[in-house]
Design a protein around this motif. Structure first.
Motif, PDB file in Angstrom:
ATOM      1  N   THR A 171     -90.353  57.038 -77.752  1.00  0.00           N
ATOM      2  CA  THR A 171     -90.028  55.918 -78.640  1.00  0.00           C
ATOM      3  C   THR A 171     -88.654  56.103 -79.271  1.00  0.00           C
ATOM      4  N   TRP A 172     -88.360  57.321 -79.698  1.00  0.00           N
ATOM      5  CA  TRP A 172     -87.057  57.604 -80.305  1.00  0.00           C
ATOM      6  C   TRP A 172     -85.932  57.376 -79.285  1.00  0.00           C
ATOM      7  N   THR A 173     -86.163  57.807 -78.058  1.00  0.00           N
ATOM      8  CA  THR A 173     -85.144  57.641 -77.018  1.00  0.00           C
ATOM      9  C   THR A 173     -84.925  56.175 -76.680  1.00  0.00           C
ATOM     10  N   LEU A 174     -85.978  55.393 -76.681  1.00  0.00           N
ATOM     11  CA  LEU A 174     -85.830  53.952 -76.442  1.00  0.00           C
ATOM     12  C   LEU A 174     -85.048  53.287 -77.566  1.00  0.00           C
ATOM     13  N   ALA A 175     -85.224  53.772 -78.795  1.00  0.00           N
ATOM     14  CA  ALA A 175     -84.431  53.249 -79.909  1.00  0.00           C
ATOM     15  C   ALA A 175     -82.965  53.621 -79.744  1.00  0.00           C
ATOM     16  N   LEU A 176     -82.715  54.831 -79.270  1.00  0.00           N
ATOM     17  CA  LEU A 176     -81.330  55.237 -78.968  1.00  0.00           C
ATOM     18  C   LEU A 176     -80.741  54.327 -77.899  1.00  0.00           C
ATOM     19  N   ALA A 177     -81.517  54.033 -76.868  1.00  0.00           N
ATOM     20  CA  ALA A 177     -81.049  53.134 -75.811  1.00  0.00           C
ATOM     21  C   ALA A 177     -80.705  51.761 -76.377  1.00  0.00           C
ATOM     22  N   ASP A 178     -81.512  51.289 -77.311  1.00  0.00           N
ATOM     23  CA  ASP A 178     -81.230  49.992 -77.920  1.00  0.00           C
ATOM     24  C   ASP A 178     -79.934  50.034 -78.725  1.00  0.00           C
ATOM     25  N   SER A 179     -79.677  51.169 -79.374  1.00  0.00           N
ATOM     26  CA  SER A 179     -78.415  51.312 -80.105  1.00  0.00           C
ATOM     27  C   SER A 179     -77.234  51.274 -79.150  1.00  0.00           C
ATOM     28  N   PHE A 180     -77.338  51.978 -78.028  1.00  0.00           N
ATOM     29  CA  PHE A 180     -76.259  51.940 -77.036  1.00  0.00           C
ATOM     30  C   PHE A 180     -76.028  50.504 -76.558  1.00  0.00           C
ATOM     31  N   ARG A 181     -77.115  49.791 -76.320  1.00  0.00           N
ATOM     32  CA  ARG A 181     -77.021  48.410 -75.840  1.00  0.00           C
ATOM     33  C   ARG A 181     -76.362  47.513 -76.899  1.00  0.00           C
ATOM     34  N   ALA A 182     -76.790  47.670 -78.134  1.00  0.00           N
ATOM     35  CA  ALA A 182     -76.282  46.825 -79.208  1.00  0.00           C
ATOM     36  C   ALA A 182     -74.808  47.094 -79.489  1.00  0.00           C
ATOM     37  N   ALA A 252     -75.989  50.105 -67.608  1.00  0.00           N
ATOM     38  CA  ALA A 252     -76.843  48.980 -67.987  1.00  0.00           C
ATOM     39  C   ALA A 252     -78.154  48.983 -67.211  1.00  0.00           C
ATOM     40  N   ASP A 253     -78.131  49.467 -65.969  1.00  0.00           N
ATOM     41  CA  ASP A 253     -79.347  49.535 -65.161  1.00  0.00           C
ATOM     42  C   ASP A 253     -80.233  50.708 -65.567  1.00  0.00           C
ATOM     43  N   LEU A 254     -79.627  51.736 -66.094  1.00  0.00           N
ATOM     44  CA  LEU A 254     -80.327  52.971 -66.423  1.00  0.00           C
ATOM     45  C   LEU A 254     -80.872  52.978 -67.843  1.00  0.00           C
ATOM     46  N   ASN A 255     -80.200  52.304 -68.732  1.00  0.00           N
ATOM     47  CA  ASN A 255     -80.486  52.404 -70.165  1.00  0.00           C
ATOM     48  C   ASN A 255     -81.904  51.940 -70.500  1.00  0.00           C
ATOM     49  N   GLY A 256     -82.635  52.802 -71.204  1.00  0.00           N
ATOM     50  CA  GLY A 256     -83.974  52.450 -71.643  1.00  0.00           C
ATOM     51  C   GLY A 256     -85.031  52.515 -70.562  1.00  0.00           C
ATOM     52  N   GLN A 257     -84.724  53.134 -69.426  1.00  0.00           N
ATOM     53  CA  GLN A 257     -85.652  53.156 -68.307  1.00  0.00           C
ATOM     54  C   GLN A 257     -86.485  54.442 -68.267  1.00  0.00           C
ATOM     55  N   HIS A 258     -87.727  54.307 -67.796  1.00  0.00           N
ATOM     56  CA  HIS A 258     -88.561  55.449 -67.438  1.00  0.00           C
ATOM     57  C   HIS A 258     -88.347  55.728 -65.948  1.00  0.00           C
ATOM     58  N   LEU A 259     -87.909  56.899 -65.616  1.00  0.00           N
ATOM     59  CA  LEU A 259     -87.681  57.295 -64.233  1.00  0.00           C
ATOM     60  C   LEU A 259     -88.791  58.265 -63.841  1.00  0.00           C
ATOM     61  N   TRP A 260     -89.719  57.783 -63.045  1.00  0.00           N
ATOM     62  CA  TRP A 260     -90.906  58.554 -62.709  1.00  0.00           C
ATOM     63  C   TRP A 260     -90.636  59.507 -61.552  1.00  0.00           C
TER      64      TRP A 260
END
Length: 264
Positions: A171-182, A252-260
């Motif tokens: 969850t914290w990492t997804l918030a970081l991704a949102d900051s990068f996006r914003a 942009a394609d990588l940000n906020g992604q889960h890579l299984w």
């Protein structure tokens, strides 16, 4: 004789938790691909052994180490500042600080396990992400990565503390991704306004991603149990390859992604 490809030449990548199983493989792979690798660990002997082993395995490797307590937020900020000042940029932070605690039954859980896992998996992540945030945005290809566990999405009774800590880290990492996006969107809008809306849009440059595994397996583990299948486990070399590949993908394609790296 052709010169081996060095796709990460010129990149500067920090690895937190560098002396663990995943860290050793990742540092070696990044160095082999030409990156300058800044390693952090808590044990000076293990850190020195990592640097020596990497230099022997990768002649000419540029690897440096620093003994750090990443539970100290100022230490994480200072580490980012030092790397950028010393090497000119910070193009990546790979968070591999780990640990595991569990129990046989839900009612056997010792909540001190949560305290330990919260510090190791969450607090160190918070401190490094806050410390490196701006430097990664200044990079032309900033990448932030954590390794999570499939169990975070499907916790078992005795694994509650570990799965909860991994879920919090995601969850914290997804918030970081949102900051990068914003921040990227705001910078693009500002640039467009400055030239009257006629400029080409600037691509997003920083990304935060989550690599998901079931568990890790090393060559030593396979040698110790040659008949074991280690079903669904991810080899540390394959994890290292996936981490090195982050710079081959658009932010942009990588940000906020889960890579299984294990079957879902």
């Amino acid at each position: 004789m052709s010169t081996p490809a060095r796709p990460l030449a010129g990149r500067v990548v920090a690895v937190a938790g560098a002396t663990g199983q995943a860290g050793r493989a990742t540092v070696r792979r990044l160095a082999a691909d030409g990156a300058t690798v800044a390693c952090a660990g808590t044990d000076p002997r293990r850190l020195d052994a990592l640097l020596d082993a990497t230099r022997r395995a990768v002649p000419g490797a540029t690897v440096v180490g620093q003994v750090l307590d990443l539970l100290d937020p100022q230490a994480a900020h200072d580490w980012a500042d030092h790397i950028e000042a010393e090497h000119g940029s910070v193009d990546g932070l790979v968070h591999l600080v780990g640990g595991w605690r569990g129990s046989k039954k839900f009612t056997d859980i010792d909540l001190s396990d949560w305290d330990f896992l919260h510090d190791q998996l969450v607090r160190t992540l918070q401190h490094t992400s806050l410390g490196f945030h701006d430097a990664l945005l200044r990079s032309p290809a900033g990448r932030f990565a954590i390794v999570s566990a499939a169990g975070a999405a499907k916790p078992t009774a005795g694994n509650a503390a570990y799965a909860s800590a991994k879920a919090a880290a995601e969850t914290w990492t997804l918030a970081l991704a949102d900051s990068f996006r914003a921040v990227s969107a705001a910078a693009a809008a500002e640039a467009e306004a400055a030239v009257g809306g006629t400029s080409d849009p600037q691509p997003q440059r920083a990304a935060a991603a989550i690599l998901v595994i079931k568990a890790l397996v090393t060559p030593e583990m396979r040698a110790a149990k040659p008949n074991a299948k280690f079903a669904g486990f991810t080899d540390v070399a394959d994890l290292a390859e996936a981490i090195a590949d982050l710079w081959n993908r658009p932010a942009a394609d990588l940000n906020g992604q889960h890579l299984w790296l294990t079957p879902r």
